[in-house]
Motif scaffolding. Structure first.
Motif, mmCIF file in Angstrom:
data_model
loop_
_atom_site.group_PDB
_atom_site.id
_atom_site.type_symbol
_atom_site.label_atom_id
_atom_site.label_comp_id
_atom_site.label_asym_id
_atom_site.label_seq_id
_atom_site.Cartn_x
_atom_site.Cartn_y
_atom_site.Cartn_z
ATOM 1 N N SER A 1 22.574 -3.563 -60.170
ATOM 2 C CA SER A 1 23.453 -3.023 -60.876
ATOM 3 C C SER A 1 22.721 -2.875 -62.452
ATOM 4 O O SER A 1 23.073 -1.760 -63.269
ATOM 5 C CB SER A 1 24.489 -3.743 -61.142
ATOM 6 N N ALA A 2 22.035 -3.962 -62.956
ATOM 7 C CA ALA A 2 21.456 -3.742 -64.100
ATOM 8 C C ALA A 2 20.519 -2.599 -64.301
ATOM 9 O O ALA A 2 20.391 -2.007 -65.569
ATOM 10 C CB ALA A 2 20.941 -5.023 -64.498
ATOM 11 N N LEU A 3 19.671 -2.388 -63.202
ATOM 12 C CA LEU A 3 18.918 -1.279 -63.429
ATOM 13 C C LEU A 3 19.628 -0.024 -63.371
ATOM 14 O O LEU A 3 19.103 0.936 -64.178
ATOM 15 C CB LEU A 3 18.212 -1.171 -62.040
ATOM 16 N N GLU A 4 20.815 0.062 -62.765
ATOM 17 C CA GLU A 4 21.531 1.405 -62.703
ATOM 18 C C GLU A 4 21.814 1.678 -64.269
ATOM 19 O O GLU A 4 21.937 2.691 -64.754
ATOM 20 C CB GLU A 4 22.469 1.360 -61.534
ATOM 21 N N GLN A 5 22.495 0.295 -64.849
ATOM 22 C CA GLN A 5 23.025 0.465 -65.880
ATOM 23 C C GLN A 5 21.774 1.082 -67.067
ATOM 24 O O GLN A 5 22.291 1.629 -68.096
ATOM 25 C CB GLN A 5 23.599 -0.916 -66.754
ATOM 26 N N ARG A 6 20.971 0.545 -67.096
ATOM 27 C CA ARG A 6 19.582 0.515 -68.028
ATOM 28 C C ARG A 6 19.549 2.127 -68.038
ATOM 29 O O ARG A 6 19.363 2.781 -68.669
ATOM 30 C CB ARG A 6 18.585 -0.287 -67.728
ATOM 31 N N ARG A 7 19.386 2.610 -66.639
ATOM 32 C CA ARG A 7 19.279 4.082 -66.344
ATOM 33 C C ARG A 7 20.221 5.015 -66.928
ATOM 34 O O ARG A 7 19.770 6.048 -67.740
ATOM 35 C CB ARG A 7 18.977 4.387 -65.064
ATOM 36 N N TRP B 1 20.159 -10.028 -69.963
ATOM 37 C CA TRP B 1 21.041 -8.934 -70.521
ATOM 38 C C TRP B 1 22.184 -8.608 -69.633
ATOM 39 O O TRP B 1 23.279 -8.343 -70.335
ATOM 40 C CB TRP B 1 20.155 -7.514 -70.697
ATOM 41 N N ASN B 2 22.194 -8.726 -68.463
ATOM 42 C CA ASN B 2 23.150 -8.177 -67.732
ATOM 43 C C ASN B 2 24.511 -9.420 -67.506
ATOM 44 O O ASN B 2 25.344 -9.189 -67.035
ATOM 45 C CB ASN B 2 22.725 -7.892 -66.131
ATOM 46 N N GLY B 3 23.989 -10.521 -67.804
ATOM 47 C CA GLY B 3 24.916 -11.713 -67.585
ATOM 48 C C GLY B 3 24.996 -12.205 -66.446
ATOM 49 O O GLY B 3 25.971 -12.591 -66.123
ATOM 50 N N THR B 4 23.976 -12.040 -65.545
ATOM 51 C CA THR B 4 23.967 -12.499 -64.236
ATOM 52 C C THR B 4 22.805 -13.549 -63.993
ATOM 53 O O THR B 4 21.884 -13.623 -64.568
ATOM 54 C CB THR B 4 23.958 -11.298 -63.120
ATOM 55 N N PRO C 1 12.932 9.650 -74.340
ATOM 56 C CA PRO C 1 12.717 8.562 -73.793
ATOM 57 C C PRO C 1 12.311 8.988 -72.170
ATOM 58 O O PRO C 1 13.054 9.746 -71.620
ATOM 59 C CB PRO C 1 13.751 7.525 -73.997
ATOM 60 N N THR C 2 11.572 8.097 -71.509
ATOM 61 C CA THR C 2 11.394 8.065 -69.782
ATOM 62 C C THR C 2 11.582 6.648 -69.554
ATOM 63 O O THR C 2 10.845 5.780 -70.058
ATOM 64 C CB THR C 2 10.154 8.681 -69.695
ATOM 65 N N PHE C 3 12.189 6.297 -68.556
ATOM 66 C CA PHE C 3 12.326 5.460 -67.946
ATOM 67 C C PHE C 3 11.252 5.003 -66.932
ATOM 68 O O PHE C 3 10.813 5.454 -66.025
ATOM 69 C CB PHE C 3 13.844 5.567 -67.024
ATOM 70 N N ARG C 4 10.586 3.808 -67.490
ATOM 71 C CA ARG C 4 9.622 3.250 -66.475
ATOM 72 C C ARG C 4 9.556 1.914 -66.213
ATOM 73 O O ARG C 4 9.215 1.058 -66.903
ATOM 74 C CB ARG C 4 8.112 3.531 -67.602
ATOM 75 N N PRO C 5 10.134 1.680 -64.860
ATOM 76 C CA PRO C 5 10.476 0.287 -64.452
ATOM 77 C C PRO C 5 9.425 -0.328 -63.557
ATOM 78 O O PRO C 5 9.714 -1.407 -63.001
ATOM 79 C CB PRO C 5 11.708 0.797 -63.451
#
Length: 470
Positions: free
Chosen positions: A231-237, A218-221, A193-197
């Motif tokens: 933080s959510a972007l970092e976790q998804r990466r 998804w992050n509960g925030t 996969p490739t992360f495409r944000p």
């Protein structure tokens, strides 16, 4: 009229240089394909179902094809492209194929025409030019080939010699198709996969607010919590890294990077999730997040690729009816030197950070990208893509960047395609063109043949492995 596949296609005309090119090409022709950026759906390989029909396989999803036919007065519905209403296309697959064959002459001299010739002759054994009179016969001929077990997606993946195939994926994708492929003992290829944000970083995207709400849930925030968003972007990466990803891809109008302090960024973000940013403010926030994405790549190791310079969905009526990726994206002028300065000041000389810059603005290659890549350790020159992945443009690219940055600051070839059958045609084209370019340097006494052969092989093999950390 006969359709043939010239074994010397794309090689120089003069006999001496052509002979050198033949030898160089022979050293790379059968090497595996490394495809570190593309748009093939992994579910196609997971399901391994027969391709439905020639029009669906070769026309419907290829906006190189549909855009040129549309320009000549053939409606997208007549090419099998469905509209957003859910209504069926006005043309059945066979009729869409007839429209294509009757207008085959429109593709003369184009990259699409070149790839089609390769596909028709090499994959289907077609030896006649498509036209209105033979459209049905060619449709039936291709349909019979599509029924063969050897023409299933997985069989073709192996037959094409694909070693690595990267897809392009939404940050919230569960990557289940990739997991299933990796766990399947009957499939031995590597599909990553490739992360495409893009639609999570650009407040001007129509889907930005809904995507942020999904990400926050998804992050509960809370959706307007900037720290939670980052933080959510970092976790998804990290999720992507754990599932085999080696790069994060960014499609932007301009490669703008902006250094904001945390309070400024949080203030813009809070207004962005309420839809309260001006266009200028949205560009600033996206520029800040592009810089933040570089920071994340430094930390998690994902190669950062940037594909700027395309005005998306230029035809509003077409976008409203048929959606994105339907042929009306248009290149714009792109500026790199000042736009990327904040990023390069921070990360440009961190060796393990890899930044690959692409362009559809040819003037930027020699003026900006090659000089930047000739200094910054982290920066590599992306191969010609989209409107420039054509024979003459590829040769212009090599001439534009080589004298400044050499061969070893480039990425190797990138096919960037949704059209699965065109992958070997595109990579073969690149290998032929690089062989032709190197052969000219040998013939002119600017390079010796052993070095040219090493470079030819490295462009296909070791360079993409190095740049994309394979």
């Amino acid at each position: 009229m006969e359709l043939n596949s010239d074994p010397d296609r794309l090689f120089p005309v003069d006999p001496r240089t052509r002979e050198i090119a033949r030898g160089l090409y022979a050293s790379v022709a059968e090497l595996p394909i490394i495809s570190p950026h593309g748009h093939v759906d992994p579910r196609m390989l997971l399901d391994d179902e027969p391709f439905p029909n020639p029009a669906d396989l070769l026309l419907r999803y290829d906006h190189y094809v549909t855009r040129l036919l549309h320009a000549s007065g053939i409606h997208l519905n007549e090419l099998g492209v469905p509209d957003r209403s859910g209504a069926a296309p006005t043309a059945e697959p066979r009729e869409a194929w007839r429209n294509f064959c009757a207008n085959w002459h429109l593709f003369a001299g184009t990259a699409s025409g070149y790839w089609f010739r390769h596909e028709f002759t090499e994959l289907f054994g077609i030896t006649e030019q498509p036209d209105a009179s033979n459209a049905d016969r060619l449709y039936d001929m291709i349909s019979e080939v599509l029924k063969l077990p050897s023409f299933r997606p997985r069989a073709l993946f192996a037959d094409f010699g694909i070693e690595v195939l990267a897809t392009t994926d939404d940050p919230l994708d569960d990557l289940a198709a990739h997991d299933a492929l990796a766990a399947d003992p009957l499939f031995t290829g590597r599909v990553t996969p490739t992360f495409r944000p893009d639609a999570y970083l650009n407040p001007a995207s129509p889907a930005f607010i809904s995507n942020i709400e999904r990400l926050a849930a998804w992050n509960g925030t809370a959706a307007d919590d900037y720290a939670g968003y980052v933080s959510a972007l970092e976790q998804r990466r990290r999720h992507f890294v754990e599932h085999g990803a080696f790069s994060a891809d960014h499609g932007v109008l301009q490669p703008l990077t902006v250094d904001l302090d945390r309070d400024e960024a949080a203030s813009l973000y809070a207004r962005a999730v309420r839809g309260k940013l001006s266009d200028a403010e949205a560009a600033v926030f996206q520029g800040h997040m592009l810089l933040e994405s570089a920071r994340m790549s430094v930390e998690d190791g994902l190669v950062m690729t940037v594909h700027p310079g395309v005005a998306r969905n230029h035809s509003t009526p077409t976008f409203e009816r048929f959606g994105p990726d339907t042929g009306h994206d248009v290149p714009v002028r792109t500026e790199y030197v000042e736009n990327l300065r904040p990023l390069l000041q921070r990360y440009g000389n961190i060796p393990d950070f890899h930044l690959v810059l692409f362009s559809v603005d040819e003037t930027s290659y020699s003026r900006e990208i090659a000089p930047l890549a000739g200094f910054y350790q982290s920066l590599y020159i992306g191969a010609p893509w989209w409107f420039l992945d054509a024979p003459d443009a590829v040769q212009r690219f090599r001439s534009a960047v080589t004298e400044t940055a050499g061969f070893y600051r480039s990425s190797g070839f990138i096919d960037d395609t949704r059209a699965f059958l065109s992958i070997p045609a595109r990579h073969d084209m690149a290998r032929r063109l690089d062989s032709a370019f190197l052969a000219r340097l040998v013939a002119e006494g600017r390079l010796d043949e052993p070095m040219a052969q090493k470079i030819a092989i490295d462009l296909v093999d070791s360079l993409p492995r190095k740049v994309f950390k394979l």
